[in-house]
Design an enzyme around this catalytic site. Structure first.
Site, short mmCIF file in Angstrom:
data_model
loop_
_atom_site.label_atom_id
_atom_site.label_comp_id
_atom_site.label_asym_id
_atom_site.label_seq_id
_atom_site.Cartn_x
_atom_site.Cartn_y
_atom_site.Cartn_z
N ALA A 48 0.95 -1.15 0.10
CA ALA A 48 0.00 0.06 0.05
C ALA A 48 0.95 1.33 0.08
O ALA A 48 1.99 1.18 0.35
CB ALA A 48 -1.04 0.02 1.14
N GLY A 100 0.52 -5.24 0.55
CA GLY A 100 -0.66 -5.13 -0.58
C GLY A 100 -0.29 -5.76 -1.58
O GLY A 100 -1.02 -6.38 -2.41
N GLU A 137 -0.86 -9.37 -1.30
CA GLU A 137 -2.28 -9.44 -1.34
C GLU A 137 -2.66 -9.57 -2.72
O GLU A 137 -3.88 -10.33 -2.90
CB GLU A 137 -3.01 -8.53 -0.17
CG GLU A 137 -2.59 -8.75 1.17
CD GLU A 137 -3.10 -7.47 1.94
OE1 GLU A 137 -2.86 -6.18 1.89
OE2 GLU A 137 -3.89 -7.89 2.99
N GLU A 185 3.23 -5.66 7.66
CA GLU A 185 2.47 -4.70 8.33
C GLU A 185 2.80 -4.25 9.49
O GLU A 185 2.76 -3.49 9.98
CB GLU A 185 0.95 -4.94 7.85
CG GLU A 185 0.60 -4.53 6.38
CD GLU A 185 0.84 -5.76 5.53
OE1 GLU A 185 1.54 -6.80 6.07
OE2 GLU A 185 0.33 -5.83 4.32
N1 COA Z 1 4.56 3.41 0.30
C1 COA Z 1 5.35 4.65 -0.14
N2 COA Z 1 6.32 4.89 -0.47
C2 COA Z 1 7.11 3.61 -0.33
C3 COA Z 1 6.76 2.58 -0.03
C4 COA Z 1 5.33 2.48 0.14
N3 COA Z 1 4.95 1.11 0.45
N4 COA Z 1 7.73 1.84 0.23
C5 COA Z 1 8.69 2.45 -0.18
N5 COA Z 1 8.49 3.72 -0.24
C6 COA Z 1 9.09 4.95 -0.76
C7 COA Z 1 10.26 5.17 0.41
O1 COA Z 1 9.93 6.15 1.17
C8 COA Z 1 11.64 5.78 -0.65
O2 COA Z 1 11.01 7.19 -0.86
P1 COA Z 1 12.15 8.30 -0.79
O3 COA Z 1 13.08 7.74 -2.07
O4 COA Z 1 11.30 9.45 -1.23
O5 COA Z 1 12.85 8.25 0.36
C9 COA Z 1 11.47 5.09 -1.76
O6 COA Z 1 10.02 4.43 -2.04
C10 COA Z 1 12.51 3.88 -2.15
O7 COA Z 1 12.32 3.08 -0.72
P2 COA Z 1 13.61 2.65 -0.07
O8 COA Z 1 13.05 1.86 1.20
O9 COA Z 1 14.73 3.79 -0.05
O10 COA Z 1 14.24 1.63 -1.28
P3 COA Z 1 14.71 0.25 -0.86
O11 COA Z 1 15.15 -0.35 -1.99
O12 COA Z 1 15.77 0.26 0.14
O13 COA Z 1 13.45 -0.91 -0.18
C11 COA Z 1 11.71 -1.59 -0.04
C12 COA Z 1 12.52 -0.99 -0.95
C13 COA Z 1 10.20 -1.77 -0.70
C14 COA Z 1 11.99 -3.01 0.53
C15 COA Z 1 11.35 -0.66 1.42
O14 COA Z 1 10.98 0.58 0.87
C16 COA Z 1 10.01 -1.35 2.32
O15 COA Z 1 10.29 -2.16 2.83
N6 COA Z 1 9.18 -0.67 1.92
C17 COA Z 1 7.81 -0.74 2.88
C18 COA Z 1 7.34 -2.05 2.51
C19 COA Z 1 5.92 -2.30 3.26
O16 COA Z 1 5.90 -2.07 4.53
N7 COA Z 1 4.71 -2.50 2.55
C20 COA Z 1 3.60 -2.67 3.27
C21 COA Z 1 2.68 -1.51 3.52
S1 COA Z 1 1.29 -1.77 4.42
#
Ligand code: COA
Length: 712
Positions: free
Chosen positions: A63, A102, A105, A125
């Site tokens: 999400a 998501g 999901e 989450e």
């Molecule tokens: N929603 C909105 N923005 C997100 C996002 C999400 N689910 N996941 C990552 N981003 C953004 C980060 O804030 C970052 O933004 P920025 O460049 O403006 O700082 C950018 O995407 C890149 O993310 P980053 O974490 O720096 O890259 P990464 O390659 O190290 O890691 C992920 C990628 C996807 C593993 C990591 O971002 C992550 O764990 N995201 C959350 C996943 C999550 O919890 N999903 C469930 C949501 S309920």
């Protein structure tokens, strides 16, 4: 049609592609796009099957977290996923990189799933104070069974593609690098099988027969005992966090009901969690840890290249820094004062590396290469001549450090960076011992340096911007989170620590026991209380700091005399088996010591104090007020540039509970006016210690909060 999802049909296979950089978060336009593309698939006479895929480095990251806490924008994700699942034509999710939250999901709403061999799949989450809210708690147990689903959802850890295949979460692992091609090939196979009659679906002639809905599967419930065991394990590990326990309820519910009722119950719990301060705290932490390295002054400044790192001093700290550097691919030259201490340092590093090997962080071959080719220990500073970065980790004394730096200045090559790992001392003064103060910076690692994630980058008056940029790039390569700090006694973290530890000492003077204080703070969510921390660090460290600052002591300062006495009694903490706590036979878990009360009482009597009692709540309130007040001063002096920098330091280096988001976020949640009123009340008994920070007063007067200072 949405900008972020495209539809293209070729030879009866429709490809639905999500393109929402950087990580394909499921923002409103993606949800809408998916909904519309499924409609198009249903109505497209040329298409028999759909394949959902993502562009860029991963399938879908989940999400869109930036939408949380705001008014929801339709269509909502559960509806979109139900729409995918209810599609009358089969849909495949072709996963590459990662499918998180998501994203997974969505994949579970599809009828088939494949992932490339390197993919990671998870429902993280709970790490954001939430649980899956778009069918994850109902569909995952239907695919993998209750135990595996609970493991994945309550811990939030992703699994590999191989594990996902084994548990039944996905149908196949594609060895093909191109997951889109693999998805299309899978689609064609399914269609061909259905047509040729070789598959189990032979009797059906249309692709509709391939539709296979996760929701139609049943779930076997856990028996009462197993469920009770899960609950008690989570209660113990959650330590105040509510998300995992709520997730347990939602997952358990899936076994007792149909999917529609299950999804409604999941939604009900999810919406409740969305409204908790814990969700707000953890999402603040998520964004803070990403923003912390985005410093306006280093944008566009290329870091210097670092290949070889010289480390001066091979004690716990130096050896830990060396281990961290070696594990991240650097070559290291470590200098000790004689052969025997150099050999000890090498042994410590080898032990650390063996530990990393056991934990699967490196393989045997790399270990061997490191020891044979990338680690040199020596006693002569001349061996540092080729190092690009030199990190001093010697005894914490200005005289010693200045002497080391003047020697480094003599041997380091032009352009080399000279860094000090001091945790308190004035980096400007250290820099003045060299002829190149612009090349000097502080790199404050935390012990054990190969484990702890925090790195304070201490920017001295003349440190060049290129140095700062290089320090942040180094931290990234070391897998650490760097925070910029200015120069002051203790920088961001230790300076704030020293103030809240003093508030704790005052409470001990006035009648609280160190054990009561530690317990109150652990119950609040800290990893450890301040006295258990002191035992871990060694009470000699605190003693040395008090000695160093003795000359600056103010007559109104209230002095923790018992702490000096503990030191003189040789009670140095864990390392001597006795400090505030007792550590019988090398145990690392402290036991209360009945003799401690008498030692503290002597100090109270000498100061003429009649002890009074403290509640847990008062302990926490005073401790937090001191922490936040000093944090505000650190901000107003420009030592930390933004409140979020302080939050990250406390979260990563000082065991602050992540679900509370850090001290600055906590202050905003408490209300700065409430906090200021509390400080003013405490000031009535000790106006010297409890001086409200001018910044705090100003924020209250102007009706703003700390977060307003986080904005660019
Ligand atoms: N929603 C909105 N923005 C997100 C996002 C999400 N689910 N996941 C990552 N981003 C953004 C980060 O804030 C970052 O933004 P920025 O460049 O403006 O700082 C950018 O995407 C890149 O993310 P980053 O974490 O720096 O890259 P990464 O390659 O190290 O890691 C992920 C990628 C996807 C593993 C990591 O971002 C992550 O764990 N995201 C959350 C996943 C999550 O919890 N999903 C469930 C949501 S309920």
């Amino acid at each position: 049609m949405s900008r972020t999802v495209s539809y293209e049909c070729n030879d009866r296979v429709a490809l639905i592609t999500i393109n929402n950089p950087p990580v394909n978060a499921l923002s409103q336009s993606v949800r809408q796009g998916l909904q519309e593309c499924i409609d198009q698939l249903i109505s497209d006479d040329q298409a028999d099957i759909g394949v959902i895929c993502g562009t860029g480095r991963l399938f879908i990251s989940g999400a869109d977290i930036s939408e949380f806490g705001k008014a929801p924008l339709p269509p909502n994700l559960p509806d979109v996923i139900n729409h995918i699942e209810q599609c009358s034509k089969p849909v495949i999710a072709a996963i590459h990189g990662m499918a998180l939250g998501g994203g997974l999901e969505v994949a579970m709403g599809a009828h088939y799933r494949l992932a490339d061999a390197g993919a990671r799949l998870g429902l993280p989450e709970v790490k954001l104070g939430l649980m899956p809210g778009a069918g994850g708690t109902q569909r995952l147990p239907r695919l993998v069974g209750m135990e595996t689903a609970l493991n994945m959802i309550t811990r939030g850890q992703p699994v590999s593609a191989a594990e996902a295949r084994q548990s039944g979460l996905i149908d196949r692992v594609s060895s093909d690098q191109d997951s889109v091609a693999a998805g299309i090939a899978f689609a064609r196979e399914l269609l061909a099988d259905a047509k040729s009659g070789t598959a189990e679906l032979a009797e059906h002639s249309t692709s509709a027969a391939l539709v296979r809905r996760t929701s139609d599967r049943s779930v076997t419930a856990l028996d009462d005992q197993a469920l009770a065991d899960w609950r008690s394990r989570l209660q113990q590990s959650a330590r105040g966090e509510v998300a995992a326990l709520n997730a347990l309820d939602a997952v358990a519910f899936s076994a007792n009901t149909d999917i529609t009722t299950g999804l409604a119950e999941e939604r009900r719990i999810f919406v409740q969690l969305m409204d908790t301060p814990q969700r707000a705290g953890m999402i603040h932490a998520f964004f803070a840890e990403r923003k912390v390295s985005k410093l306006p002054d280093i944008q566009g400044v290329a870091p210097k290249e670092i290949r070889q790192i010289g480390i001066i001093g091979g004690g716990t700290m130096g050896a830990g820094i060396a281990t961290s550097a070696l594990l991240s691919g650097y070559s290291v030259v470590l200098i000790e004062r004689d052969e025997s201490t150099a050999a000890n340092a090498r042994q410590t590093i080898e032990r650390n590396l063996q530990g990393a090997l056991k934990r699967g962080k490196l393989d045997v071959n790399t270990l061997q290469t490191i020891l044979e080719e990338r680690l040199e220990t020596a006693t002569d500073y001349q061996h540092l001549a080729q190092a690009d970065l030199l990190i001093e980790a010697v005894f914490e004394s200005m005289e010693v450090k200045r002497s080391v730096f003047s020697q480094l200045d003599a041997v380091a090559k032009p352009g080399a960076i000279l860094a000090t790992n001091t945790s308190y001392l004035d980096v400007d003064e250290i820099a003045q011992a060299t002829s190149r103060p612009e090349a000097v910076i502080g790199l404050h690692f935390f012990s054990p340096a190969h484990v702890m994630k925090l790195l304070e980058v201490v920017v001295a008056r003349q440190s060049s911007v290129e140095l700062v940029s290089t320090a942040f790039a180094l931290a990234k390569k070391l897998g650490k989170t760097a925070v910029r700090s200015g120069v002051c006694d203790g920088f961001i973290g230790n300076r704030i620590l020293s103030h809240y530890r003093t508030a704790a000492d005052h409470m001990v003077l006035d009648g609280a026991s160190p054990y009561q204080i530690d317990k109150a703070l652990v119950d609040y969510g800290f990893a450890m209380g301040p006295y258990a921390v002191a035992d871990l660090a060694g009470l000699d460290i605190g003693y040395a700091t008090r000695q160093r600052k003795a000359a600056d002591r103010h007559p109104m300062d209230r002095y923790p005399g018992w702490a000096d006495e503990l030191y003189h009694l040789g009670r140095l903490g864990q390392k001597s088996g006795r400090g505030y706590y007792l550590y019988p036979e090398g145990s690392r878990r402290g036991e209360e010591d009945p003799e401690l009360a008498g030692i503290i009482d002597k100090t109270r009597q000498a100061a003429g104090i009649t002890p009074r009692s403290f509640t847990q709540q008062e302990i926490v309130e005073r401790y937090m007020a001191a922490m936040i007040n000093e944090s505000a001063r650190v901000l107003e002096e420009g030592i930390a540039q933004r409140p979020l920098d302080i939050d990250v330091v406390l979260l990563y280096g000082y065991g602050f509970p992540r679900w509370r988001g850090g001290p600055m976020h906590t202050a905003d949640a408490m209300g700065l006016d409430t906090l200021l009123a509390a400080i003013n009340t405490y000031a009535q008994e000790d106006a010297h210690f409890w001086k409200p920070s001018p910044l705090l007063s100003e924020l209250v007067a102007s009706g703003r909060n700390f977060n307003s200072l986080n904005q660019p």
